[in-house]
Design an enzyme around this catalytic site. Structure first.
Site, PDB file in Angstrom:
ATOM      1  N   GLY A  53       0.845  -1.189   0.000  1.00 50.04           N
ATOM      2  CA  GLY A  53       0.000   0.000   0.000  1.00 50.04           C
ATOM      3  C   GLY A  53       0.872   1.227   0.000  1.00 50.04           C
ATOM      4  O   GLY A  53       2.050   1.173   0.386  1.00 50.04           O
ATOM      5  N   GLN A  58       3.231   9.913   1.202  1.00 44.39           N
ATOM      6  CA  GLN A  58       4.511   9.197   1.217  1.00 44.39           C
ATOM      7  C   GLN A  58       5.403   9.534   0.020  1.00 44.39           C
ATOM      8  O   GLN A  58       6.592   9.223   0.040  1.00 44.39           O
ATOM      9  CB  GLN A  58       4.284   7.686   1.276  1.00 44.39           C
ATOM     10  CG  GLN A  58       3.693   7.232   2.609  1.00 44.39           C
ATOM     11  CD  GLN A  58       3.593   5.728   2.657  1.00 44.39           C
ATOM     12  OE1 GLN A  58       2.612   5.149   2.194  1.00 44.39           O
ATOM     13  NE2 GLN A  58       4.614   5.085   3.194  1.00 44.39           N
ATOM     14  N   CYS A 115       6.472   0.007   7.557  1.00 50.93           N
ATOM     15  CA  CYS A 115       6.042   1.123   6.715  1.00 50.93           C
ATOM     16  C   CYS A 115       7.201   1.540   5.823  1.00 50.93           C
ATOM     17  O   CYS A 115       8.335   1.649   6.298  1.00 50.93           O
ATOM     18  CB  CYS A 115       5.611   2.280   7.611  1.00 50.93           C
ATOM     19  SG  CYS A 115       5.110   3.745   6.687  1.00 50.93           S
ATOM     20  N   LEU A 116       6.919   1.802   4.565  1.00 54.95           N
ATOM     21  CA  LEU A 116       7.966   2.231   3.624  1.00 54.95           C
ATOM     22  C   LEU A 116       8.576   3.570   4.044  1.00 54.95           C
ATOM     23  O   LEU A 116       9.670   3.906   3.619  1.00 54.95           O
ATOM     24  CB  LEU A 116       7.390   2.350   2.205  1.00 54.95           C
ATOM     25  CG  LEU A 116       6.893   1.043   1.559  1.00 54.95           C
ATOM     26  CD1 LEU A 116       6.260   1.337   0.212  1.00 54.95           C
ATOM     27  CD2 LEU A 116       8.013   0.028   1.439  1.00 54.95           C
ATOM     28  N   HIS A 157      -3.837   1.249   7.961  1.00 54.27           N
ATOM     29  CA  HIS A 157      -2.490   1.838   7.927  1.00 54.27           C
ATOM     30  C   HIS A 157      -2.427   2.997   6.924  1.00 54.27           C
ATOM     31  O   HIS A 157      -1.922   4.078   7.237  1.00 54.27           O
ATOM     32  CB  HIS A 157      -1.483   0.734   7.563  1.00 54.27           C
ATOM     33  CG  HIS A 157      -0.067   1.187   7.450  1.00 54.27           C
ATOM     34  ND1 HIS A 157       0.930   0.749   8.301  1.00 54.27           N
ATOM     35  CD2 HIS A 157       0.544   2.033   6.580  1.00 54.27           C
ATOM     36  CE1 HIS A 157       2.077   1.327   7.963  1.00 54.27           C
ATOM     37  NE2 HIS A 157       1.871   2.099   6.914  1.00 54.27           N
ATOM     38  N   GLU A 158      -2.953   2.760   5.729  1.00 54.37           N
ATOM     39  CA  GLU A 158      -2.847   3.787   4.673  1.00 54.37           C
ATOM     40  C   GLU A 158      -3.738   4.989   4.963  1.00 54.37           C
ATOM     41  O   GLU A 158      -3.348   6.132   4.703  1.00 54.37           O
ATOM     42  CB  GLU A 158      -3.173   3.193   3.299  1.00 54.37           C
ATOM     43  CG  GLU A 158      -2.281   2.039   2.849  1.00 54.37           C
ATOM     44  CD  GLU A 158      -0.789   2.315   2.953  1.00 54.37           C
ATOM     45  OE1 GLU A 158      -0.368   3.486   2.873  1.00 54.37           O
ATOM     46  OE2 GLU A 158      -0.032   1.338   3.138  1.00 54.37           O
ATOM     47  N   HIS A 161      -2.204   7.331   7.267  1.00 57.50           N
ATOM     48  CA  HIS A 161      -1.248   8.247   6.631  1.00 57.50           C
ATOM     49  C   HIS A 161      -1.929   9.549   6.201  1.00 57.50           C
ATOM     50  O   HIS A 161      -1.310  10.617   6.231  1.00 57.50           O
ATOM     51  CB  HIS A 161      -0.623   7.608   5.379  1.00 57.50           C
ATOM     52  CG  HIS A 161       0.591   6.764   5.652  1.00 57.50           C
ATOM     53  ND1 HIS A 161       1.716   7.259   6.258  1.00 57.50           N
ATOM     54  CD2 HIS A 161       0.862   5.464   5.381  1.00 57.50           C
ATOM     55  CE1 HIS A 161       2.636   6.290   6.351  1.00 57.50           C
ATOM     56  NE2 HIS A 161       2.141   5.185   5.829  1.00 57.50           N
TER      57      HIS A 161
HETATM   58 CO    CO Z   1       3.088   3.346   5.781  1.00 59.73          CO
END
Ligand code: CO
Length: 200
Positions: A53, A58, A115-116, A157-158, A161
């Protein structure tokens, strides 16, 4: 000629865009070429990472836009019981704009999450098992669905963000692991990890 890999455009924790509330995408931009290009870029970045995701903040864009996709190849390391326990199933590419999320029921699930934008770490996070999501796709069509298991975790999670929230705000802090150490815990029940790491 072999092309050198481009540096990842994923911004890391500490960048203020990850702590701001993202702006809704205006109706006039739905279906536009420019929005389509942004979606394409996000999908490419997510797949290259690889991740399941990605939220627009991000890549430095403060808009309420997320992409999700969980492919068979990304869960190849999990055993069938691990997949079943997590409710991890292939999830086709989805684009969600201005999403709203609601918990369905009281059931919760606790698993490791990374998380990226917080590269190299993971931690146990308790999430709602099932969620209802409403929003729009990139063409402006209404989207509404209820989902359980891993896709419900990705969505929580997304969408976090988009509200300036990172998983580290929700994690069980003492289970925070470097990826190199996480292999000790990833196959164990969360309760065991908690017992062994949350020692004081
Ligand atoms: Co993340």
């Amino acid at each position: 000629m072999i092309k050198a890999a481009a540096p990842s455009p994923v911004v890391q924790a500490g960048h203020p865009v990850l702590r701001a509330v993202a702006a809704p995408v205006e109706r006039a931009r739905l279906g536009s070429k420019e929005l389509g290009a942004l979606v394409q870029k996000m999908v490419a970045v997510m797949r290259a990472a690889p991740g399941v995701g990605l939220a627009a903040p991000q890549i430095g864009v403060g808009l309420q836009l997320i992409v999700l996709e969980d492919a068979e190849a990304l869960m190849a390391k999990l055993t069938p019981p691990e997949r079943a326990l997590r409710g991890r199933v292939p999830y086709p590419l989805q684009v969600l704009i201005n999403p709203k999320l609601r918990f369905v029921g009281d059931e919760r699930a606790t698993f490791f999450e990374g998380c990226l934008s917080v590269k190299g770490y993971m931690a146990l996070v308790e999430r709602a098992l099932s969620v209802e999501v409403t929003g729009l796709d990139e063409h402006g069509n209404d989207v509404a669905f209820t989902v359980s298991g891993w896709p419900a975790r990705i969505l929580q999670h997304e969408i976090d963000h988009l509200n300036g929230t990172l998983y580290v705000d929700r994690m069980m802090t003492r289970t925070f692991c470097c990826n190199e150490e996480a292999s000790r815990w990833i196959g164990l029940p969360a309760s065991e990890t908690k017992t062994k790491l949350d020692v004081r």
